[in-house]
Write an enzyme that holds these catalytic residues in place. Structure first.
Site, mmCIF file in Angstrom:
data_model
loop_
_atom_site.group_PDB
_atom_site.id
_atom_site.type_symbol
_atom_site.label_atom_id
_atom_site.label_comp_id
_atom_site.label_asym_id
_atom_site.label_seq_id
_atom_site.Cartn_x
_atom_site.Cartn_y
_atom_site.Cartn_z
ATOM 1 N N LYS A 199 0.812 -1.211 0.000
ATOM 2 C CA LYS A 199 0.000 0.000 0.000
ATOM 3 C C LYS A 199 0.850 1.269 0.000
ATOM 4 O O LYS A 199 0.393 2.316 -0.465
ATOM 5 C CB LYS A 199 -0.949 -0.004 1.198
ATOM 6 C CG LYS A 199 -2.049 -1.051 1.094
ATOM 7 C CD LYS A 199 -2.873 -0.881 -0.188
ATOM 8 C CE LYS A 199 -4.059 -1.829 -0.225
ATOM 9 N NZ LYS A 199 -4.783 -1.756 -1.529
ATOM 10 N N ASP A 255 -6.302 -5.154 -7.751
ATOM 11 C CA ASP A 255 -6.389 -4.143 -6.691
ATOM 12 C C ASP A 255 -6.010 -2.723 -7.100
ATOM 13 O O ASP A 255 -6.596 -1.778 -6.577
ATOM 14 C CB ASP A 255 -5.504 -4.570 -5.516
ATOM 15 C CG ASP A 255 -5.812 -3.801 -4.239
ATOM 16 O OD1 ASP A 255 -7.001 -3.661 -3.906
ATOM 17 O OD2 ASP A 255 -4.869 -3.331 -3.586
#
Length: 529
Positions: A199, A255
């Site tokens: 992330k 994602d």
């Protein structure tokens, strides 16, 4: 200390005698086993646990307040500033710590499947299994020419066993995730949760790509046999990975994506799937992707048989499987495609009042994108043990360094330019709120998504939701009609209306924080109460 000094310290570390560079998967697995960092499951996947940090730690994430970027960052509770002095002192401590380790591991790769826009990255790990994770999640060099282009990388330095002292080091706790855009470094310590690496790179791309007029997106993507492209937006646990892994469509990525003037491209080279409740029957592609070279995080495994128990949440609800995208049989090669035809916003509504599927106008699409409503599911962050109502702007607020309107304006332009159809899909509760109702059947959700992608809902009769103003399809093949309208699934109609009004008011209250959004988006896009 200046940027040259920081670069020299890093160069000294990775050129040291304890540094192993770009080890292949088999060698990394051998290292994991030899160092007792993990063990093999019955399919050959590496099983590891991450201690008390089994999810992201947002309170421990910072961005260095540097002259070249501080006027661009959307500072606040998500993007918390930290000074260059604090960063550099802590950075030196971590570098010295890693120099004293018997082994460290270095991976050189990329973020961004489109070579015109990809970012060279370098990942320096204290733990072999985390370097294996990085190798599987990011884009791996495919040739010597790729390596020749690996210049001026953005570097992750990860030392999970190094614990910060907040009183001395200026952090919030023993854990820290700090991004320096000027020095092109992400410094991670105190937490073993590998998702912080993934992330952090996404946050970097969300800063860099818009500067090149590329829309960066927290979404999964796939492409049909006719070349039609679909995007699935949603926070962790809403079904992005599950719904995009469709055997009838080729997976582009699960994602993170960029949307350029040419089309879309995957930012990553692997998948990081939630696997609580995973079964071969429900999600065969994900289930069969977990094999040698994959990493299982915090999954309970039987000691004698080495068979994972995907239904066991003893360690966390946020159990994860990391594997290269090539482990999925049906993928797009390379991970790029044309402009999207359909966008699906995914939400897991714990109130149980949003329709399972609804068609959105452009204004409603912009409203729901900015709102980013879902129920944060257990385990995706530390301290979340049951669904919690949240509004995460653009379905990815924790990873957006720039103001939210920068991303929403880009989406609005793309929808209009390419005449994209947009749907809101609720993968959450039906028949009652969390604790009373039940999760919408995955088979129903799949049928609704399939109908949306195949154009079966383009001309279908719709029913207008009297509270949210959403256009609900009256019929969807394979789904009982009564399931489509939430009020019909509740035994207590008064309780339904009470919860629906409660959520509608929460939407309106949340939207007050957007002061520079065109009035028509607020007036035409949101609840009509």
């Amino acid at each position: 200390m200046n940027i040259v000094d920081v670069s020299n310290e890093l160069a000294s570390l990775i050129s040291g005698p304890n540094a192993y560079h770009n080890l292949p998967v088999a060698r990394l697995v051998e290292k994991v086993l030899a160092r007792k960092e993990g063990f093999l499951t019955n399919t050959g996947a590496v099983s590891v646990t991450t201690g008390k940090y089994t999810g992201r730690s947002p309170e421990d994430k910072f961005i260095v307040e540097e002259d070249s970027v501080k006027h661009l960052i959307d500072w606040g509770p998500v993007n918390k500033p930290i000074s260059s002095e604090v960063f550099e002192k802590l950075y030196l401590k971590v570098i010295q710590y890693l120099k004293n380790r018997d082994e460290i591991y270095v991976f050189n790769g990329f973020a961004g499947a489109d070579k015109k826009y990809r970012l060279p990255i370098q990942v320096v790990n204290e733990l072999a299994w985390q370097n294996l994770f990085a190798r599987q999640l990011f884009i791996r060099p495919k040739s010597q020419d790729d390596l020749k282009e690996h210049k001026n990388p953005f570097t992750i330095v990860s030392a999970p066993s190094f614990k910060a002292d907040p009183a001395v080091d200026g952090t919030n706790s023993e854990a820290f995730i700090i991004i320096s855009f000027e020095k092109r470094i992400i410094l991670i310590g105190g937490t073993e949760y590998a998702g912080e690496m993934k992330k952090s790179i996404f946050s970097v791309m969300n800063f860099l790509l818009p500067e090149r007029d590329i829309f960066s997106m927290h979404c999964s993507a796939n492409v049909g046999q006719e070349g039609d492209v679909a995007l699935f937006f949603g926070l962790s646990g809403t079904g992005k990975t599950t719904l995009s892994a469709d055997p009838k469509r080729r997976l582009i990525g699960d994602d993170e994506h960029g949307w350029s003037s040419s089309g879309i491209f995957n930012i990553e080279g692997g998948c990081y799937a939630k696997c609580i409740g995973l079964s071969e029957e429900k999600e065969p592609q994900i289930y069969n992707a977990i094999r040698f070279g994959s990493v299982l995080e915090n999954v309970v495994v039987d000691e004698s048989t080495r068979i994972p128990d995907y239904d066991n949440s003893l360690l966390t609800e946020n159990t994860r499987a990391a594997y290269p995208i090539e482990a999925i049989d049906n993928i797009a090669k390379p991970s790029i495609a044309g402009h999207p035809n359909t966008i699906i916003f995914l939400t897991a509504d714990a109130f149980g009042v949003l329709p399972p599927i609804s068609k959105l106008t452009k204004e409603q699409a912009m409203y729901h994108f900015l709102s980013g409503y879902t129920s944060k599911l257990a385990g995706t962050e530390r301290g979340i043990t049951s669904p919690k109502t949240t509004f995460s702007t653009c379905f990815g607020a924790p990873f957006l360094p720039l103001p939210a309107t920068r991303y929403s304006e880009m989406l609005g332009r793309k929808i209009e330019e390419h005449d994209v159809k947009v749907f809101l899909v609720n993968t959450g509760w039906t028949g009652g709120e969390y604790g009373v109702g039940k999760r919408i059947k995955l088979a129903y959700t799949r049928a609704m998504v399939q109908a949306a992608l195949e154009g079966e809902l383009d001309e279908v009769e719709t029913v207008k939701d009297p509270i949210f103003g959403l256009a609900i399809p009256a019929h969807v093949p394979g789904v009982p009609d009564e399931v489509l309208q939430p009020i019909k699934t509740w035994s207590d109609k008064n309780a339904y209306e009470q919860k629906a009004y409660e959520l509608a008011k929460a939407f309106k209250e949340n939207f007050k924080k957007f002061s520079n959004v065109p009035k028509e988006i607020e007036e035409l896009g949101g609840p009509i109460i």
